[in-house]
Design an enzyme around this catalytic site. Structure first.
Site, short mmCIF file in Angstrom:
data_model
loop_
_atom_site.label_atom_id
_atom_site.label_comp_id
_atom_site.label_asym_id
_atom_site.label_seq_id
_atom_site.Cartn_x
_atom_site.Cartn_y
_atom_site.Cartn_z
N ASP A 34 -85.81 -18.40 35.79
CA ASP A 34 -85.79 -17.17 35.67
C ASP A 34 -85.92 -16.90 36.86
O ASP A 34 -85.79 -16.98 37.37
CB ASP A 34 -86.44 -17.10 34.62
CG ASP A 34 -86.51 -16.02 33.70
OD1 ASP A 34 -85.60 -15.27 33.89
OD2 ASP A 34 -86.26 -16.35 32.00
N ARG A 85 -79.54 -10.30 21.03
CA ARG A 85 -78.97 -8.91 20.16
C ARG A 85 -80.23 -8.24 19.80
O ARG A 85 -81.51 -8.77 20.12
CB ARG A 85 -78.06 -9.77 19.17
CG ARG A 85 -76.76 -9.74 18.95
CD ARG A 85 -76.46 -9.72 18.29
NE ARG A 85 -76.24 -11.56 17.21
CZ ARG A 85 -75.74 -11.24 16.38
NH1 ARG A 85 -74.54 -10.57 15.69
NH2 ARG A 85 -75.63 -12.81 15.45
N HIS A 178 -68.12 -18.30 17.40
CA HIS A 178 -69.39 -17.93 17.23
C HIS A 178 -69.20 -16.89 16.92
O HIS A 178 -69.50 -15.96 17.79
CB HIS A 178 -70.39 -18.41 18.52
CG HIS A 178 -71.78 -18.24 18.31
ND1 HIS A 178 -71.92 -19.00 17.19
CD2 HIS A 178 -72.23 -18.36 18.74
CE1 HIS A 178 -73.26 -18.96 16.41
NE2 HIS A 178 -73.56 -18.10 17.45
N1 APR Z 1 -80.71 -15.88 35.78
C1 APR Z 1 -81.73 -16.91 35.17
N2 APR Z 1 -82.27 -15.89 34.09
C2 APR Z 1 -81.70 -14.74 33.65
C3 APR Z 1 -81.00 -14.15 34.53
C4 APR Z 1 -80.78 -14.55 35.81
N3 APR Z 1 -79.74 -14.11 36.27
N4 APR Z 1 -80.66 -12.51 33.50
C5 APR Z 1 -81.52 -12.63 32.82
N5 APR Z 1 -82.64 -13.99 32.43
C6 APR Z 1 -82.99 -14.48 31.85
C7 APR Z 1 -83.96 -13.27 31.19
O1 APR Z 1 -85.43 -13.27 32.45
C8 APR Z 1 -85.49 -13.97 29.58
O2 APR Z 1 -86.53 -14.41 30.88
O3 APR Z 1 -82.99 -14.74 30.75
C9 APR Z 1 -83.62 -14.62 29.84
C10 APR Z 1 -83.86 -14.60 28.16
O4 APR Z 1 -84.58 -14.87 28.00
P1 APR Z 1 -84.51 -13.87 26.24
O5 APR Z 1 -84.68 -12.38 26.00
O6 APR Z 1 -85.66 -14.60 25.67
O7 APR Z 1 -82.94 -14.55 25.63
P2 APR Z 1 -83.03 -15.60 24.24
O8 APR Z 1 -83.59 -14.83 23.19
O9 APR Z 1 -83.64 -17.12 24.81
O10 APR Z 1 -81.58 -15.53 24.27
C11 APR Z 1 -80.82 -16.10 25.28
O11 APR Z 1 -78.60 -16.46 24.36
O12 APR Z 1 -78.16 -16.90 22.30
C12 APR Z 1 -77.43 -16.38 22.69
O13 APR Z 1 -77.73 -14.06 22.64
C13 APR Z 1 -78.63 -14.60 22.82
O14 APR Z 1 -77.55 -14.40 25.42
C14 APR Z 1 -78.77 -14.65 25.11
C15 APR Z 1 -79.05 -16.08 24.98
#
Ligand code: APR
Length: 311
Positions: A34, A85, A178
């Site tokens: 992350d 979302r 999707h």
């Molecule tokens: N590089 C790596 N990770 C990143 C970056 C990046 N540049 N920018 C954001 N992130 C991380 C965030 O810090 C966060 O921990 O991506 C993670 C996303 O996790 P959540 O916010 O919990 O979202 P999640 O429910 O896992 O969904 C992720 O999948 O289904 C799709 O629509 C959903 O676009 C969303 C994605």
């Protein structure tokens, strides 16, 4: 044979569940990546899951990181980086933010994991997986989007609930993008080999089709702070497992099409075979006129979103 290395890019809700499922199934060692601001989340989840494995009786090494050096050489990369979302948002509302994030991720994976099989989950899915392929330049066999396995699982779950039968006996698949105009193929849905239309009246089937299309939104409205995560993770793990074990599974996925189903130069949800060669082939079936019209509508939506994607 050395263990496989599986990188989860994004250690959020889906990323954490991906790591858990991959480790519990002993698919390989797991890296949770992350951004630096969320490095603690990645490290914490890796540690928490490592402490679960003695109880679960599974062997895997896990690590959390915010450095792509630790991701280097992964055999499989599953990308969930991006924002999910919130209530009232469509997947398309995520486009501008998530395309920037996907471009960053793809640029880094192109350099560090040039041989990886990559599964993209971030939304809006069909546009994000397209952007990922454009930036990495990886072949279409190694860049695939996770959507159809999830959408089909939702369809199957709703049919099983309605009939009070085991989900295992319900077969179904969903074609298309999707989005809310995805195409659950009722004609191809069967329960223990019996066409679903023999078991349910048309209006119940129509209601299930409608619920399947909006199933992601139903969860966003319930969760309020984000979108679905258990089932999306399970769906991507099935795809990763099919690749790692050369299972030749037939799974509906967002694949890059070059004329199949009359669609060219874009990602779209179709049944594919996944094995050691990645997306080994697209299975093309004949559609009825009504199905063709629905597929064309869904393809037009995907094209619109891709056209709005600024790389
Ligand atoms: N590089 C790596 N990770 C990143 C970056 C990046 N540049 N920018 C954001 N992130 C991380 C965030 O810090 C966060 O921990 O991506 C993670 C996303 O996790 P959540 O916010 O919990 O979202 P999640 O429910 O896992 O969904 C992720 O999948 O289904 C799709 O629509 C959903 O676009 C969303 C994605």
């Amino acid at each position: 044979m050395p263990r496989k290395k599986i990188a989860m890019i994004g250690a959020g809700q889906i990323g954490g569940n991906l790591a858990y499922m991959a480790a519990a199934k002993e698919l390989g060692d797991v890296i949770l990546f992350d951004i630096p601001a969320a490095e603690g989340l990645a490290k914490g989840k890796a540690l928490d899951i490592a402490q679960l494995l003695p109880v679960a009786g599974a062997e895997a090494r896990l690590a959390g990181t915010s450095s792509y050096d630790d991701v280097a050489g992964a055999d499989v990369c599953i990308v969930t980086a991006g924002i999910p979302r919130k209530p009232g948002m469509s997947r398309e509302d995520l486009l501008d933010t998530n395309v920037r994030i996907i471009t960053d991720v793809a640029t880094n994976l192109r350099r560090t994991c040039p041989g990886a099989f990559c599964i993209v989950i971030s939304n809006p899915l069909d546009a994000m997986v397209y952007a990922f392929k454009q930036v990495t330049g990886f072949p279409k066999s190694r860049v695939v989007g996770m959507a159809g396995v999830l959408d089909s699982a939702r369809f199957r779950a709703f049919v099983a609930m309605e009939l009070d039968v085991s989900v295992e006996d319900v077969q179904a698949f969903v074609l298309g993008g999707h989005g809310d105009d995805m195409v659950p193929l009722v004609r191809c849905c069967s329960v223990g080999g019996i066409p679903v239309s023999e078991l349910l009246p048309k209006e119940r089937i129509d209601a299930i089709v409608d619920r399947t299309r909006k199933a992601g939104g139903e969860l966003v409205a319930l969760y309020k702070t984000g979108s679905a995560y258990y089932a999306p993770a399970a769906a991507a793990i099935a795809m990763a497992e099919a690749y790692l074990k050369d299972q030749k599974r037939v799974l509906p996925c967002a694949a890059f099409l070059e004329g199949e189903y009359g669609i060219k130069g874009t990602y779209f949800g179709v049944p594919v075979v996944i094995g050691a060669g990645g997306v080994e082939r697209v299975l093309e079936i004949r559609l009825t006129e009504e199905e063709r019209a629905l597929v064309a509508k869904s393809a037009a939506s995907v094209r619109r979103t891709v056209a709005e994607t600024k790389l």
